[in-house]
Motif scaffolding. Structure first.
Motif, PDB file in Angstrom:
ATOM      1  N   MET A 114       0.837  -0.992  -0.427  1.00  0.00           N
ATOM      2  CA  MET A 114      -0.087  -0.285   0.253  1.00  0.00           C
ATOM      3  C   MET A 114       0.636   0.944  -0.257  1.00  0.00           C
ATOM      4  O   MET A 114       0.865   2.158  -1.080  1.00  0.00           O
ATOM      5  N   ARG A 115       2.011   1.355   0.700  1.00  0.00           N
ATOM      6  CA  ARG A 115       2.973   2.092   0.459  1.00  0.00           C
ATOM      7  C   ARG A 115       3.483   2.556  -0.404  1.00  0.00           C
ATOM      8  O   ARG A 115       3.183   3.531  -1.030  1.00  0.00           O
ATOM      9  N   ARG A 116       3.852   1.354  -1.291  1.00  0.00           N
ATOM     10  CA  ARG A 116       4.668   1.378  -2.774  1.00  0.00           C
ATOM     11  C   ARG A 116       3.362   2.026  -3.382  1.00  0.00           C
ATOM     12  O   ARG A 116       3.389   2.741  -4.782  1.00  0.00           O
ATOM     13  N   LYS A 117       2.281   2.198  -3.575  1.00  0.00           N
ATOM     14  CA  LYS A 117       0.860   2.358  -4.889  1.00  0.00           C
ATOM     15  C   LYS A 117       0.145   3.978  -4.121  1.00  0.00           C
ATOM     16  O   LYS A 117       0.512   3.938  -4.836  1.00  0.00           O
ATOM     17  N   GLY A 118       1.599   4.777  -2.870  1.00  0.00           N
ATOM     18  CA  GLY A 118       0.986   5.815  -2.696  1.00  0.00           C
ATOM     19  C   GLY A 118       0.068   6.032  -1.443  1.00  0.00           C
ATOM     20  O   GLY A 118      -0.340   7.690  -1.756  1.00  0.00           O
ATOM     21  N   PHE A 119      -0.249   5.224  -0.934  1.00  0.00           N
ATOM     22  CA  PHE A 119      -1.718   5.233  -0.056  1.00  0.00           C
ATOM     23  C   PHE A 119      -0.831   5.062   1.147  1.00  0.00           C
ATOM     24  O   PHE A 119       0.550   5.317   2.076  1.00  0.00           O
ATOM     25  N   GLU A 120      -1.288   5.698   2.342  1.00  0.00           N
ATOM     26  CA  GLU A 120      -0.902   5.646   4.009  1.00  0.00           C
ATOM     27  C   GLU A 120      -1.636   5.239   4.681  1.00  0.00           C
ATOM     28  O   GLU A 120      -2.178   6.016   6.168  1.00  0.00           O
ATOM     29  N   PRO A 121      -1.896   3.950   4.876  1.00  0.00           N
ATOM     30  CA  PRO A 121      -1.692   2.759   5.799  1.00  0.00           C
ATOM     31  C   PRO A 121      -1.734   2.988   7.102  1.00  0.00           C
ATOM     32  O   PRO A 121      -0.491   3.851   7.733  1.00  0.00           O
ATOM     33  N   GLN A 122      -2.379   2.992   8.642  1.00  0.00           N
ATOM     34  CA  GLN A 122      -2.063   3.141   9.572  1.00  0.00           C
ATOM     35  C   GLN A 122      -1.672   1.390   9.989  1.00  0.00           C
ATOM     36  O   GLN A 122      -2.088   1.227  10.080  1.00  0.00           O
ATOM     37  N   GLU A 123      -0.956   1.189  10.862  1.00  0.00           N
ATOM     38  CA  GLU A 123      -0.399   0.191  10.740  1.00  0.00           C
ATOM     39  C   GLU A 123      -1.967  -0.389  12.538  1.00  0.00           C
ATOM     40  O   GLU A 123      -1.450  -1.860  11.966  1.00  0.00           O
ATOM     41  N   GLU A 124      -2.172  -0.410  12.968  1.00  0.00           N
ATOM     42  CA  GLU A 124      -3.018  -0.456  13.928  1.00  0.00           C
ATOM     43  C   GLU A 124      -4.500  -0.945  13.156  1.00  0.00           C
ATOM     44  O   GLU A 124      -5.404  -1.877  13.327  1.00  0.00           O
ATOM     45  N   ASP A 125      -4.812  -0.310  10.939  1.00  0.00           N
ATOM     46  CA  ASP A 125      -5.835  -0.780  10.915  1.00  0.00           C
ATOM     47  C   ASP A 125      -5.638  -2.232   9.557  1.00  0.00           C
ATOM     48  O   ASP A 125      -5.999  -3.217   9.513  1.00  0.00           O
ATOM     49  N   MET A 126      -3.963  -2.454   9.951  1.00  0.00           N
ATOM     50  CA  MET A 126      -3.727  -3.511   9.214  1.00  0.00           C
ATOM     51  C   MET A 126      -3.802  -5.259   9.200  1.00  0.00           C
ATOM     52  O   MET A 126      -3.588  -5.779   8.560  1.00  0.00           O
ATOM     53  N   ARG A 127      -4.585  -5.428  10.419  1.00  0.00           N
ATOM     54  CA  ARG A 127      -4.568  -6.944  11.084  1.00  0.00           C
ATOM     55  C   ARG A 127      -5.938  -6.812  10.078  1.00  0.00           C
ATOM     56  O   ARG A 127      -5.923  -8.256   9.598  1.00  0.00           O
ATOM     57  N   THR A 128      -6.848  -6.066  10.402  1.00  0.00           N
ATOM     58  CA  THR A 128      -8.382  -5.814   9.952  1.00  0.00           C
ATOM     59  C   THR A 128      -8.762  -5.856   8.550  1.00  0.00           C
ATOM     60  O   THR A 128      -9.117  -6.668   7.574  1.00  0.00           O
ATOM     61  N   VAL A 129      -7.461  -4.790   8.105  1.00  0.00           N
ATOM     62  CA  VAL A 129      -7.674  -4.683   6.497  1.00  0.00           C
ATOM     63  C   VAL A 129      -7.009  -6.478   5.509  1.00  0.00           C
ATOM     64  O   VAL A 129      -7.659  -6.530   5.003  1.00  0.00           O
ATOM     65  N   VAL A 130      -6.381  -6.685   6.291  1.00  0.00           N
ATOM     66  CA  VAL A 130      -5.335  -8.404   5.604  1.00  0.00           C
ATOM     67  C   VAL A 130      -7.357  -9.166   5.967  1.00  0.00           C
ATOM     68  O   VAL A 130      -7.451  -9.878   4.849  1.00  0.00           O
ATOM     69  N   ALA A 131      -7.472  -9.241   7.117  1.00  0.00           N
ATOM     70  CA  ALA A 131      -8.648 -10.150   7.331  1.00  0.00           C
ATOM     71  C   ALA A 131      -9.831 -10.073   6.231  1.00  0.00           C
ATOM     72  O   ALA A 131     -10.315 -11.152   5.597  1.00  0.00           O
ATOM     73  N   ILE A 132     -10.465  -8.769   6.175  1.00  0.00           N
ATOM     74  CA  ILE A 132     -10.654  -8.152   5.191  1.00  0.00           C
ATOM     75  C   ILE A 132     -10.719  -8.906   3.499  1.00  0.00           C
ATOM     76  O   ILE A 132     -11.687  -9.184   2.684  1.00  0.00           O
ATOM     77  N   HIS A 133      -9.532  -8.630   3.307  1.00  0.00           N
ATOM     78  CA  HIS A 133      -8.865  -8.750   1.978  1.00  0.00           C
ATOM     79  C   HIS A 133      -8.728 -10.296   1.787  1.00  0.00           C
ATOM     80  O   HIS A 133      -9.381 -11.147   0.829  1.00  0.00           O
ATOM     81  N   ASN A 134      -8.552 -10.994   2.584  1.00  0.00           N
ATOM     82  CA  ASN A 134      -8.807 -12.302   3.076  1.00  0.00           C
ATOM     83  C   ASN A 134     -10.216 -13.497   2.400  1.00  0.00           C
ATOM     84  O   ASN A 134     -10.740 -13.469   1.418  1.00  0.00           O
ATOM     85  N   THR A 135     -11.206 -12.477   3.546  1.00  0.00           N
ATOM     86  CA  THR A 135     -11.777 -12.834   2.898  1.00  0.00           C
ATOM     87  C   THR A 135     -13.002 -12.884   2.013  1.00  0.00           C
ATOM     88  O   THR A 135     -13.491 -13.687   1.441  1.00  0.00           O
ATOM     89  N   VAL A 136     -12.453 -12.066   1.571  1.00  0.00           N
ATOM     90  CA  VAL A 136     -13.238 -10.907  -0.213  1.00  0.00           C
ATOM     91  C   VAL A 136     -12.774 -12.067  -0.839  1.00  0.00           C
ATOM     92  O   VAL A 136     -13.135 -12.449  -1.926  1.00  0.00           O
ATOM     93  N   ASN A 137     -11.302 -12.447  -1.270  1.00  0.00           N
ATOM     94  CA  ASN A 137     -10.804 -13.304  -1.596  1.00  0.00           C
ATOM     95  C   ASN A 137     -11.379 -14.387  -1.923  1.00  0.00           C
ATOM     96  O   ASN A 137     -11.556 -15.420  -2.798  1.00  0.00           O
ATOM     97  N   GLU A 138     -11.474 -15.068  -0.559  1.00  0.00           N
ATOM     98  CA  GLU A 138     -12.025 -16.490  -0.305  1.00  0.00           C
ATOM     99  C   GLU A 138     -13.875 -16.504  -1.097  1.00  0.00           C
ATOM    100  O   GLU A 138     -14.574 -17.916  -2.073  1.00  0.00           O
TER     101      GLU A 138
END
Length: 202
Positions: A114-138
Motif C-alpha cells: 500500500m505504501r508503494r502504491k502511494g497510500f498512507e495505511p495505519q499500522e493499527e488497521d492492518m490486521r483488520t484490512v488483511v482479514a477483509i482482503h482474505n475473506t473477500v478473496n475466498e
C-alpha cells in the motif's frame, strides 16, 4: 462470465457483509496474527491482488500476480509499529503448483504494498484490512466456482492461473456509476482460471 461482482476492489471492500465477516475473523485471531495455516516469513507466491505498480526500478516482479518475486517482509521507512509477518494459505488452488494453493500476504507485506502504491495505511488497521482482503478473496473464489458449475467436468481441477490489477481500465459498470456521481472503485482485478486446460478470464 464476466460478472462485475468478481472485479473486487482490493484491499478494502466497502461491503458491510464482508467487513462484518472479516472483522469477526480478525477478532478470532491471536494478537500476533498466528494461524495453524500460517507460513511465517514465506517467500512463496503471494495471493494478494495488490499489484506492484510503481515498484522500485529493477525490482523483479512475478508475472502471475505483479508482486515482488521475493516477498518484502522488511519494515517500511518511517513505520511506527511492528507488523505480523505471518502468511496464511488460501483455499484457492494455484496452477503450476502440485497440490499447492495461493498464499496470502502478511500484514507487513500488505502495508509495504500500500505504501508503494502511494497510500498512507495505519499500522493499527492492518490486521483488520488483511482479514477483509482474505475473506473477500475466498468469497470471490466461491463465486467463480458457482459459475464454473456450468462445466462440471472441469470443476474438480479448476485452478487460478494468475490475476492482475488494472485500475486504469474501469469496467463499463464502473464507468457508468462514476459518470452519475459515484466514487470510482479503489481498483480492478481480473482473475484468470484454468478450465480443463483453457484459460478463462473473470
Amino acid at each position: 462470465h464476466h460478472d462485475p461482482r468478481l472485479r473486487m476492489g482490493c484491499p478494502v471492500i466497502h461491503s458491510p457483509a464482508a467487513a462484518e465477516t472479516a472483522s469477526a475473523a480478525a477478532a478470532a485471531q491471536t494478537s500476533g496474527g498466528d494461524s495453524a495455516a500460517a507460513a511465517a516469513g514465506s517467500a512463496s507466491t503471494s495471493g494478494c491482488p495488490v499489484h506492484a505498480r510503481g515498484s522500485p526500478a529493477g525490482e523483479r516482479l512475478n508475472p502471475d500476480n505483479a508482486m515482488p518475486a521475493v516477498a518484502n517482509q522488511l519494515p517500511a521507512a518511517g513505520q511506527r509499529l511492528p507488523l505480523s509477518k505471518e502468511r496464511v494459505e488460501s483455499t484457492i488452488p494455484q496452477a503450476g503448483a502440485e497440490g499447492g494453493h495461493w498464499v496470502y500476504p502478511s500484514a507487513q507485506m500488505f502495508y509495504n504494498a500500500m505504501r508503494r502504491k502511494g497510500f498512507e495505511p495505519q499500522e493499527e488497521d492492518m490486521r483488520t484490512v488483511v482479514a477483509i482482503h482474505n475473506t473477500v478473496n475466498e468469497r470471490t473464489w466461491r463465486e467463480i466456482l458457482l459459475w464454473e458449475r456450468h462445466y462440471p467436468e472441469c470443476v474438480d481441477d479448476l485452478k487460478l492461473v494468475r490475476f492482475g490489477g488494472v485500475p486504469d481500465e474501469p469496467t463499463p459498470k464502473a464507468r457508468l456509476f462514476t459518470a452519475v456521481g459515484y466514487k470510482p472503485p479503489f481498483d480492478r482485478h481480473d482473475w484468470v482460471v484454468s478450465r480443463c486446460g483453457k484459460e478463462v478470464r473473470y
